[in-house]
Design a protein around this motif. Structure first.
Motif, PDB file in Angstrom:
ATOM      1  N   SER A 143      91.662   6.865 -90.502  1.00 34.59           N
ATOM      2  CA  SER A 143      91.991   5.584 -89.874  1.00 34.59           C
ATOM      3  C   SER A 143      93.380   5.617 -89.254  1.00 34.59           C
ATOM      4  CB  SER A 143      91.896   4.457 -90.909  1.00 34.59           C
ATOM      5  OG  SER A 143      90.582   4.327 -91.407  1.00 34.59           O
ATOM      6  N   VAL A 144      94.332   6.206 -89.964  1.00 35.10           N
ATOM      7  CA  VAL A 144      95.686   6.336 -89.422  1.00 35.10           C
ATOM      8  C   VAL A 144      95.657   7.166 -88.145  1.00 35.10           C
ATOM      9  CG1 VAL A 144      97.966   7.345 -89.823  1.00 35.10           C
ATOM     10  CG2 VAL A 144      96.863   5.999 -91.618  1.00 35.10           C
ATOM     11  N   LYS A 145      94.969   8.293 -88.200  1.00 29.38           N
ATOM     12  CA  LYS A 145      94.895   9.166 -87.026  1.00 29.38           C
ATOM     13  C   LYS A 145      94.205   8.474 -85.854  1.00 29.38           C
ATOM     14  CE  LYS A 145      95.227  13.807 -89.008  1.00 29.38           C
ATOM     15  NZ  LYS A 145      96.292  14.222 -88.082  1.00 29.38           N
ATOM     16  N   LEU A 146      93.197   7.671 -86.136  1.00 30.93           N
ATOM     17  CA  LEU A 146      92.502   6.949 -85.075  1.00 30.93           C
ATOM     18  C   LEU A 146      93.442   5.962 -84.387  1.00 30.93           C
ATOM     19  CD1 LEU A 146      90.066   5.991 -83.449  1.00 30.93           C
ATOM     20  CD2 LEU A 146      89.448   4.522 -85.392  1.00 30.93           C
ATOM     21  N   LEU A 151      96.620   4.338 -79.615  1.00 33.34           N
ATOM     22  CA  LEU A 151      97.879   3.841 -79.063  1.00 33.34           C
ATOM     23  C   LEU A 151      98.784   4.957 -78.550  1.00 33.34           C
ATOM     24  CD1 LEU A 151      98.371   1.109 -81.760  1.00 33.34           C
ATOM     25  CD2 LEU A 151      98.058   0.696 -79.314  1.00 33.34           C
ATOM     26  N   GLY A 152      98.312   6.193 -78.665  1.00 35.32           N
ATOM     27  CA  GLY A 152      99.082   7.332 -78.186  1.00 35.32           C
ATOM     28  C   GLY A 152      98.341   8.087 -77.110  1.00 35.32           C
ATOM     29  N   GLU A 153      97.632   9.123 -77.504  1.00 32.33           N
ATOM     30  CA  GLU A 153      96.985  10.018 -76.548  1.00 32.33           C
ATOM     31  C   GLU A 153      95.983   9.306 -75.647  1.00 32.33           C
ATOM     32  OE1 GLU A 153      94.209  14.070 -76.653  1.00 32.33           O
ATOM     33  OE2 GLU A 153      95.419  13.512 -78.401  1.00 32.33           O
ATOM     34  N   TYR A 154      95.140   8.434 -76.237  1.00 29.83           N
ATOM     35  CA  TYR A 154      94.171   7.732 -75.404  1.00 29.83           C
ATOM     36  C   TYR A 154      94.871   6.805 -74.408  1.00 29.83           C
ATOM     37  CZ  TYR A 154      90.427   4.838 -73.692  1.00 29.83           C
ATOM     38  OH  TYR A 154      89.568   4.179 -72.853  1.00 29.83           O
ATOM     39  N   ARG A 155      95.850   6.065 -74.870  1.00 30.35           N
ATOM     40  CA  ARG A 155      96.595   5.154 -73.972  1.00 30.35           C
ATOM     41  C   ARG A 155      97.209   5.923 -72.809  1.00 30.35           C
ATOM     42  NH1 ARG A 155     101.864   4.511 -73.669  1.00 30.35           N
ATOM     43  NH2 ARG A 155     102.156   5.571 -75.661  1.00 30.35           N
ATOM     44  N   LYS A 171     104.640  -6.696 -77.673  1.00 26.67           N
ATOM     45  CA  LYS A 171     105.206  -5.500 -78.282  1.00 26.67           C
ATOM     46  C   LYS A 171     104.780  -4.266 -77.508  1.00 26.67           C
ATOM     47  CE  LYS A 171     105.246  -7.331 -83.017  1.00 26.67           C
ATOM     48  NZ  LYS A 171     104.704  -7.170 -84.391  1.00 26.67           N
ATOM     49  N   SER A 172     105.583  -3.234 -77.594  1.00 24.83           N
ATOM     50  CA  SER A 172     105.219  -1.957 -77.009  1.00 24.83           C
ATOM     51  C   SER A 172     104.138  -1.303 -77.870  1.00 24.83           C
ATOM     52  CB  SER A 172     106.438  -1.035 -76.951  1.00 24.83           C
ATOM     53  OG  SER A 172     106.813  -0.632 -78.259  1.00 24.83           O
ATOM     54  N   PRO A 173     103.397  -0.332 -77.337  1.00 25.52           N
ATOM     55  CA  PRO A 173     102.401   0.380 -78.146  1.00 25.52           C
ATOM     56  C   PRO A 173     103.010   1.003 -79.405  1.00 25.52           C
ATOM     57  CG  PRO A 173     102.066   0.869 -75.842  1.00 25.52           C
ATOM     58  CD  PRO A 173     103.346   0.099 -75.924  1.00 25.52           C
ATOM     59  N   GLU A 174     104.218   1.519 -79.271  1.00 25.36           N
ATOM     60  CA  GLU A 174     104.893   2.120 -80.438  1.00 25.36           C
ATOM     61  C   GLU A 174     105.179   1.061 -81.498  1.00 25.36           C
ATOM     62  OE1 GLU A 174     105.269   4.590 -76.911  1.00 25.36           O
ATOM     63  OE2 GLU A 174     105.837   2.497 -77.269  1.00 25.36           O
ATOM     64  N   GLU A 175     105.567  -0.126 -81.067  1.00 25.93           N
ATOM     65  CA  GLU A 175     105.845  -1.210 -82.021  1.00 25.93           C
ATOM     66  C   GLU A 175     104.555  -1.726 -82.654  1.00 25.93           C
ATOM     67  OE1 GLU A 175     109.842  -3.276 -80.081  1.00 25.93           O
ATOM     68  OE2 GLU A 175     107.870  -3.722 -79.212  1.00 25.93           O
ATOM     69  N   PHE A 219      88.841  12.359 -81.493  1.00 22.37           N
ATOM     70  CA  PHE A 219      87.934  11.210 -81.479  1.00 22.37           C
ATOM     71  C   PHE A 219      87.313  11.075 -80.097  1.00 22.37           C
ATOM     72  CE2 PHE A 219      91.422  10.408 -84.384  1.00 22.37           C
ATOM     73  CZ  PHE A 219      90.778  10.030 -85.550  1.00 22.37           C
ATOM     74  N   VAL A 220      86.127  10.489 -80.081  1.00 21.96           N
ATOM     75  CA  VAL A 220      85.507  10.120 -78.809  1.00 21.96           C
ATOM     76  C   VAL A 220      85.464   8.595 -78.755  1.00 21.96           C
ATOM     77  CG1 VAL A 220      83.518  10.326 -77.298  1.00 21.96           C
ATOM     78  CG2 VAL A 220      84.079  12.189 -78.874  1.00 21.96           C
ATOM     79  N   LEU A 221      86.099   8.031 -77.739  1.00 29.06           N
ATOM     80  CA  LEU A 221      86.119   6.590 -77.510  1.00 29.06           C
ATOM     81  C   LEU A 221      85.517   6.307 -76.142  1.00 29.06           C
ATOM     82  CD1 LEU A 221      89.809   5.740 -78.528  1.00 29.06           C
ATOM     83  CD2 LEU A 221      87.798   5.671 -79.980  1.00 29.06           C
TER      84      LEU A 221
END
Length: 235
Positions: A143-146, A151-155, A171-175, A219-221
């Motif tokens: 779940s953490v990795k998802l 909010l990281g690689e997919y974004r 908020k920013s994605p990081e926030e 993951f596949v989204l």
């Protein structure tokens, strides 16, 4: 009732799913391990679903006696439900905690329901149980990795998603990620404050793993498309 589980399968042709109750106490050691041991080929899966919905899953043939109650199949007399999409398998029973899905690739998947239904090869779970034979630490890690991936690689790969986040959250994605990960209950926090992300993404996620099941590889989204949704078997 607690720890409710369902079993489901995609029927031949891929246009319907069959699903129903498979008992309480539905964690891997009580249900998933039995599916892999006794119902892990198409013929046995056909037999299992032919029994109807179940209070508990046990040894094949045990619904006729000959085994202890702990090892016995316990049909509840109700037929399974039919749906047109995997997205329906959690629709009939409230507060379902565990899902086991037999797909057209003749593979059982562990499906963790929630804001995102996370579809994981069931064999992968076998390789990542804790010393109490439980799967929850690994589910938390996934779940953490998802969330990190969304909010990281997919974004970063989807400019439209970047615009969606900027338009809907101050908020920013990081926030956002930091705020979600600050809670022990990740998806409760997600649902409280960031559930609109599901307006953009399909609510199912497929976990990719190494061939030897030693770790996940990604993951596949998919973007949400209710009118022409593609089932995960074709992702």
């Amino acid at each position: 009732m607690g720890d409710i589980s369902i079993i489901a399968r995609r029927l031949e042709g891929g246009t319907r799913v069959q699903f129903g109750w498979s008992g309480n106490g539905g964690y891997f050691s009580a249900v998933g391990s039995r599916l892999l041991r006794w119902y892990n080929d198409p013929k046995q899966v056909e037999y299992l679903f032919g029994l109807g919905q179940m209070r508990a899953i046990g040894v094949p043939g045990s619904e006729n006696g000959g085994e202890s109650r702990f090892l016995s199949n316990q049909p509840d007399g109700q037929p399974h439900w039919l749906g047109r999409s995997e997205r329906e398998i959690f629709s009939k029973i409230c507060f379902t905690d565990y899902g086991y899905f037999y797909d057209q690739d003749n593979t059982w998947y562990y499906v963790k329901p929630g804001p995102f239904c996370i579809k994981i090869p069931l064999v992968y779970i076998v390789h990542h149980l804790d010393d109490r034979y439980l799967e929850f630490d690994e589910l938390h890690r996934i779940s953490v990795k998802l969330l990190q991936y969304i909010l990281g690689e997919y974004r970063e790969s989807d400019p439209d998603f970047q615009k969606f986040l900027a338009a809907n959250f101050s908020k920013s994605p990081e926030e956002i990620l930091k705020d979600i990960l600050s809670s022990k209950y990740l998806f409760y926090r997600f649902s409280q404050h960031y559930d609109r992300i599901r307006d953009y993404l399909d609510n199912w996620v497929v976990v990719k793993t190494k061939d030897d099941m030693s770790d996940i590889t990604g993951f596949v989204l998919k973007r949400r498309n209710d009118e022409e949704r593609i089932e995960t078997i074709n992702w």
